[in-house]
Scaffold this motif. Structure first.
Motif, PDB file in Angstrom:
ATOM      1  N   ILE A  47       0.833  -1.199   0.000  1.00 35.24           N
ATOM      2  CA  ILE A  47       0.000   0.000   0.000  1.00 35.24           C
ATOM      3  C   ILE A  47       0.871   1.253   0.000  1.00 35.24           C
ATOM      4  CG2 ILE A  47      -1.691   1.322   1.316  1.00 35.24           C
ATOM      5  CD1 ILE A  47      -2.827  -1.294   2.329  1.00 35.24           C
ATOM      6  N   THR A  48       1.945   1.234   0.824  1.00 37.73           N
ATOM      7  CA  THR A  48       2.848   2.377   0.888  1.00 37.73           C
ATOM      8  C   THR A  48       3.544   2.609  -0.446  1.00 37.73           C
ATOM      9  OG1 THR A  48       3.238   1.950   3.236  1.00 37.73           O
ATOM     10  CG2 THR A  48       4.828   3.360   2.087  1.00 37.73           C
ATOM     11  N   TYR A  49       3.999   1.522  -1.062  1.00 46.58           N
ATOM     12  CA  TYR A  49       4.671   1.636  -2.359  1.00 46.58           C
ATOM     13  C   TYR A  49       3.719   2.179  -3.408  1.00 46.58           C
ATOM     14  CZ  TYR A  49       6.940   0.308  -6.694  1.00 46.58           C
ATOM     15  OH  TYR A  49       7.498   0.333  -7.946  1.00 46.58           O
ATOM     16  N   SER A  50       2.465   1.707  -3.392  1.00 48.81           N
ATOM     17  CA  SER A  50       1.467   2.167  -4.362  1.00 48.81           C
ATOM     18  C   SER A  50       1.163   3.648  -4.165  1.00 48.81           C
ATOM     19  CB  SER A  50       0.188   1.339  -4.230  1.00 48.81           C
ATOM     20  OG  SER A  50      -0.803   1.806  -5.106  1.00 48.81           O
ATOM     21  N   SER A  51       1.064   4.063  -2.905  1.00 45.84           N
ATOM     22  CA  SER A  51       0.782   5.470  -2.617  1.00 45.84           C
ATOM     23  C   SER A  51       1.920   6.363  -3.077  1.00 45.84           C
ATOM     24  CB  SER A  51       0.553   5.662  -1.110  1.00 45.84           C
ATOM     25  OG  SER A  51      -0.544   4.908  -0.664  1.00 45.84           O
ATOM     26  N   ARG A  52       3.145   5.931  -2.828  1.00 46.04           N
ATOM     27  CA  ARG A  52       4.302   6.715  -3.264  1.00 46.04           C
ATOM     28  C   ARG A  52       4.369   6.797  -4.780  1.00 46.04           C
ATOM     29  NH1 ARG A  52       9.240   4.643   0.710  1.00 46.04           N
ATOM     30  NH2 ARG A  52       8.446   5.604   2.631  1.00 46.04           N
ATOM     31  N   ALA A  53       4.050   5.688  -5.434  1.00 52.28           N
ATOM     32  CA  ALA A  53       4.082   5.670  -6.896  1.00 52.28           C
ATOM     33  C   ALA A  53       3.059   6.645  -7.462  1.00 52.28           C
ATOM     34  CB  ALA A  53       3.813   4.259  -7.411  1.00 52.28           C
ATOM     35  N   ARG A  54       1.860   6.650  -6.878  1.00 52.70           N
ATOM     36  CA  ARG A  54       0.827   7.588  -7.331  1.00 52.70           C
ATOM     37  C   ARG A  54       1.251   9.023  -7.076  1.00 52.70           C
ATOM     38  NH1 ARG A  54      -2.789   3.793  -5.034  1.00 52.70           N
ATOM     39  NH2 ARG A  54      -2.994   5.116  -3.179  1.00 52.70           N
ATOM     40  N   PHE A  55       1.883   9.249  -5.917  1.00 49.25           N
ATOM     41  CA  PHE A  55       2.321  10.606  -5.583  1.00 49.25           C
ATOM     42  C   PHE A  55       3.342  11.128  -6.588  1.00 49.25           C
ATOM     43  CE2 PHE A  55       5.639  13.217  -3.574  1.00 49.25           C
ATOM     44  CZ  PHE A  55       4.899  14.318  -3.210  1.00 49.25           C
ATOM     45  N   PHE A  56       4.358  10.304  -6.881  1.00 51.09           N
ATOM     46  CA  PHE A  56       5.407  10.740  -7.812  1.00 51.09           C
ATOM     47  C   PHE A  56       4.876  10.849  -9.240  1.00 51.09           C
ATOM     48  CE2 PHE A  56       8.255   9.177  -4.399  1.00 51.09           C
ATOM     49  CZ  PHE A  56       9.006  10.329  -4.233  1.00 51.09           C
ATOM     50  N   ARG A  57       3.925   9.979  -9.591  1.00 49.52           N
ATOM     51  CA  ARG A  57       3.328  10.073 -10.921  1.00 49.52           C
ATOM     52  C   ARG A  57       2.538  11.362 -11.061  1.00 49.52           C
ATOM     53  NH1 ARG A  57       1.289   5.511 -10.998  1.00 49.52           N
ATOM     54  NH2 ARG A  57      -0.838   5.974 -10.304  1.00 49.52           N
ATOM     55  N   ARG A  58       1.771  11.699 -10.016  1.00 48.87           N
ATOM     56  CA  ARG A  58       0.999  12.937 -10.035  1.00 48.87           C
ATOM     57  C   ARG A  58       1.921  14.151 -10.033  1.00 48.87           C
ATOM     58  NH1 ARG A  58      -2.113  16.367 -12.010  1.00 48.87           N
ATOM     59  NH2 ARG A  58      -2.945  17.932 -10.569  1.00 48.87           N
ATOM     60  N   LEU A  59       3.020  14.090  -9.260  1.00 47.30           N
ATOM     61  CA  LEU A  59       3.977  15.192  -9.217  1.00 47.30           C
ATOM     62  C   LEU A  59       4.615  15.405 -10.585  1.00 47.30           C
ATOM     63  CD1 LEU A  59       5.498  17.273  -7.491  1.00 47.30           C
ATOM     64  CD2 LEU A  59       7.190  15.495  -6.982  1.00 47.30           C
ATOM     65  N   TRP A  60       4.960  14.310 -11.259  1.00 37.45           N
ATOM     66  CA  TRP A  60       5.538  14.394 -12.589  1.00 37.45           C
ATOM     67  C   TRP A  60       4.557  15.007 -13.573  1.00 37.45           C
ATOM     68  CZ3 TRP A  60       9.883  14.382 -15.194  1.00 37.45           C
ATOM     69  CH2 TRP A  60       9.866  14.110 -16.562  1.00 37.45           C
ATOM     70  N   GLN A  61       3.292  14.545 -13.514  1.00 36.50           N
ATOM     71  CA  GLN A  61       2.266  15.088 -14.399  1.00 36.50           C
ATOM     72  C   GLN A  61       2.041  16.573 -14.124  1.00 36.50           C
ATOM     73  OE1 GLN A  61      -1.084  12.557 -13.582  1.00 36.50           O
ATOM     74  NE2 GLN A  61      -0.410  10.961 -15.011  1.00 36.50           N
ATOM     75  N   LYS A  62       2.037  16.952 -12.870  1.00 39.12           N
ATOM     76  CA  LYS A  62       1.828  18.355 -12.500  1.00 39.12           C
ATOM     77  C   LYS A  62       2.936  19.237 -13.062  1.00 39.12           C
ATOM     78  CE  LYS A  62       0.704  21.097  -8.389  1.00 39.12           C
ATOM     79  NZ  LYS A  62      -0.745  21.134  -8.574  1.00 39.12           N
TER      80      LYS A  62
END
Length: 218
Positions: free
Chosen positions: A4-19
């Motif tokens: 769950i932690t890995y998935s959350s971090r992945a989503r965070f960095f993906r969203r940060l990259w998109q932003k």
């Protein structure tokens, strides 16, 4: 738990990259609009652009530098309303826009030879760039930062706030800039803010502006 932690971090960095990609894209789009279509005709793309053109006419200060400096000054006026994080992002937007304006002015030229076609094209691209930035909760510059703060406090459309703030600056600079340029500048603002309003008030959302959802307090 680790998954769950890995998935959350992945989503965070993906969203940060998109932003970051969206912020850069919005900055480049509005820099393209100003450098290729608007500034060659001395058409201010906004209040800070109008002041930058005044600085160019009076002090021969390059428009890109004047654009950056005036935007930073307006940014400092409203930083305490929207926070340091937004301010840092807006500084990035201002810098990327100023650099892109300088680049496009040197290496690209409008395919049109008509001021009205350049006005329409530049205004549409400008509105598109501003819309991309607003969707990421960033503004197109220092004066947009002030407009965003006012819109957030008074629950009004940011496009309308930008229009009236810029209109006041255009009128104040009319003594130096030819009145025909002021008319073109107001038309530019009207067209670009129509694009912003279309992006933030689509009929399909039952006339509920998207920016209310973006700025809703948690």
């Amino acid at each position: 738990m680790t998954t769950i932690t890995y998935s959350s971090r992945a989503r965070f960095f993906r969203r940060l990259w998109q932003k970051n990609i969206h912020i850069l894209a919005g900055s480049l789009i509005q820099g393209f609009a100003m450098g290729v279509f608007l500034f060659p005709h001395a058409i201010p793309a906004g209040g800070c652009a109008g002041l930058a053109i005044l600085l160019y006419h009076s002090l021969q200060l390059p428009v890109s530098i004047g654009l950056w400096a005036t935007n930073i000054l307006f940014l400092l006026l409203a930083v305490h309303h929207l926070g340091r994080v937004s301010a840092i992002g807006t500084i990035i937007v201002i810098t990327a826009t100023a650099v892109s304006v300088n680049f496009f002015q040197v290496y690209l030229h409008s395919p049109f030879s008509n001021v009205w076609l350049d006005l329409i094209a530049g205004s549409v691209f400008l509105g598109a760039g501003i819309s991309v930035l607003l969707r990421e909760r960033f503004t197109n510059g220092g004066i947009g930062f002030v407009a965003l703060a006012l819109a957030r406090r008074r629950k009004v459309n940011p496009g309308s706030t930008l229009f009236w703030m810029n209109a006041v600056i255009f009128l104040l600079t009319a003594v130096v800039i030819d009145w025909s340029i002021i008319v073109l500048a107001l038309l530019c603002q009207w067209i670009s803010t129509r694009i912003v309003k279309m992006a933030y008030s689509p009929v399909m959302l039952l006339k509920r502006p998207l920016y209310f959802g973006v700025w809703r307090k948690k």
